[in-house]
Design a protein around this motif. Structure first.
Motif, PDB file in Angstrom:
ATOM      1  N   ASN A  40       0.929  -0.835  -0.347  1.00  0.00           N
ATOM      2  CA  ASN A  40      -0.085   0.016   0.221  1.00  0.00           C
ATOM      3  C   ASN A  40       0.989   1.014   0.278  1.00  0.00           C
ATOM      4  O   ASN A  40       1.389   1.339   0.339  1.00  0.00           O
ATOM      5  N   TRP A  42       0.870   4.753   1.278  1.00  0.00           N
ATOM      6  CA  TRP A  42       0.270   5.843   2.066  1.00  0.00           C
ATOM      7  C   TRP A  42       0.398   7.503   1.500  1.00  0.00           C
ATOM      8  O   TRP A  42       1.869   7.667   1.087  1.00  0.00           O
ATOM      9  N   LYS A  44      -0.132  11.549   2.009  1.00  0.00           N
ATOM     10  CA  LYS A  44      -0.490  12.320   3.103  1.00  0.00           C
ATOM     11  C   LYS A  44      -1.951  13.214   2.408  1.00  0.00           C
ATOM     12  O   LYS A  44      -1.584  13.232   0.854  1.00  0.00           O
ATOM     13  N   LEU A  45      -2.590  13.788   3.080  1.00  0.00           N
ATOM     14  CA  LEU A  45      -3.838  14.869   2.039  1.00  0.00           C
ATOM     15  C   LEU A  45      -3.456  16.415   2.253  1.00  0.00           C
ATOM     16  O   LEU A  45      -3.047  16.693   3.041  1.00  0.00           O
ATOM     17  N   ALA A  56      -4.042  13.646   7.587  1.00  0.00           N
ATOM     18  CA  ALA A  56      -5.113  12.959   7.049  1.00  0.00           C
ATOM     19  C   ALA A  56      -3.753  12.203   5.837  1.00  0.00           C
ATOM     20  O   ALA A  56      -3.295  12.873   4.821  1.00  0.00           O
ATOM     21  N   VAL A  57      -4.237  11.139   6.051  1.00  0.00           N
ATOM     22  CA  VAL A  57      -3.358  10.172   5.185  1.00  0.00           C
ATOM     23  C   VAL A  57      -4.762   9.139   4.227  1.00  0.00           C
ATOM     24  O   VAL A  57      -5.696   8.610   5.323  1.00  0.00           O
ATOM     25  N   HIS A  58      -4.330   8.782   3.003  1.00  0.00           N
ATOM     26  CA  HIS A  58      -5.068   7.670   3.235  1.00  0.00           C
ATOM     27  C   HIS A  58      -4.408   6.539   1.820  1.00  0.00           C
ATOM     28  O   HIS A  58      -3.211   7.408   1.555  1.00  0.00           O
ATOM     29  N   ILE A  59      -4.745   5.851   1.426  1.00  0.00           N
ATOM     30  CA  ILE A  59      -4.508   4.750   0.518  1.00  0.00           C
ATOM     31  C   ILE A  59      -4.484   5.251  -0.857  1.00  0.00           C
ATOM     32  O   ILE A  59      -5.391   5.129  -1.062  1.00  0.00           O
TER      33      ILE A  59
END
Length: 87
Positions: A40, A42, A44-45, A56-59
């Motif tokens: 994955n 990841w 950072k937004l 916030a972080v997302h894949i």
């Protein structure tokens, strides 16, 4: 005989083939069995408003890999291609 941990080798191959996201948080490598891995990426937004102190972080991308005994990626689902990142 235990399988070798090829985490760093896999990380470098993934970033070389897909490119490095401008807001990369981490590359997560999870070893499964028989040379199979889940990776994955990841990201950072972009901080918005009052969330400047909690990033916030997302894949951003996820792959299932088959890896050789030496850590070379044999195949990937989905295929490893250059990713397009938001500026």
């Amino acid at each position: 005989m235990t399988e070798s941990d090829h985490t760093e080798t896999i990380k470098s191959q993934i970033l070389e083939k897909t490119g490095r996201p401008p807001r990369l948080h981490r590359v997560e490598v999870c070893q499964h069995h028989n040379g199979n891995y889940r990776v994955n990426i990841w990201e950072k937004l972009e901080p918005t408003g009052d969330s400047a102190y909690s990033t916030a972080v997302h894949i951003g991308a996820s792959y299932y890999l088959k890896v050789s005994d030496s850590g070379e990626i044999i195949r990937s689902n989905p295929p490893l291609t250059k990713l397009r990142f938001l500026a």
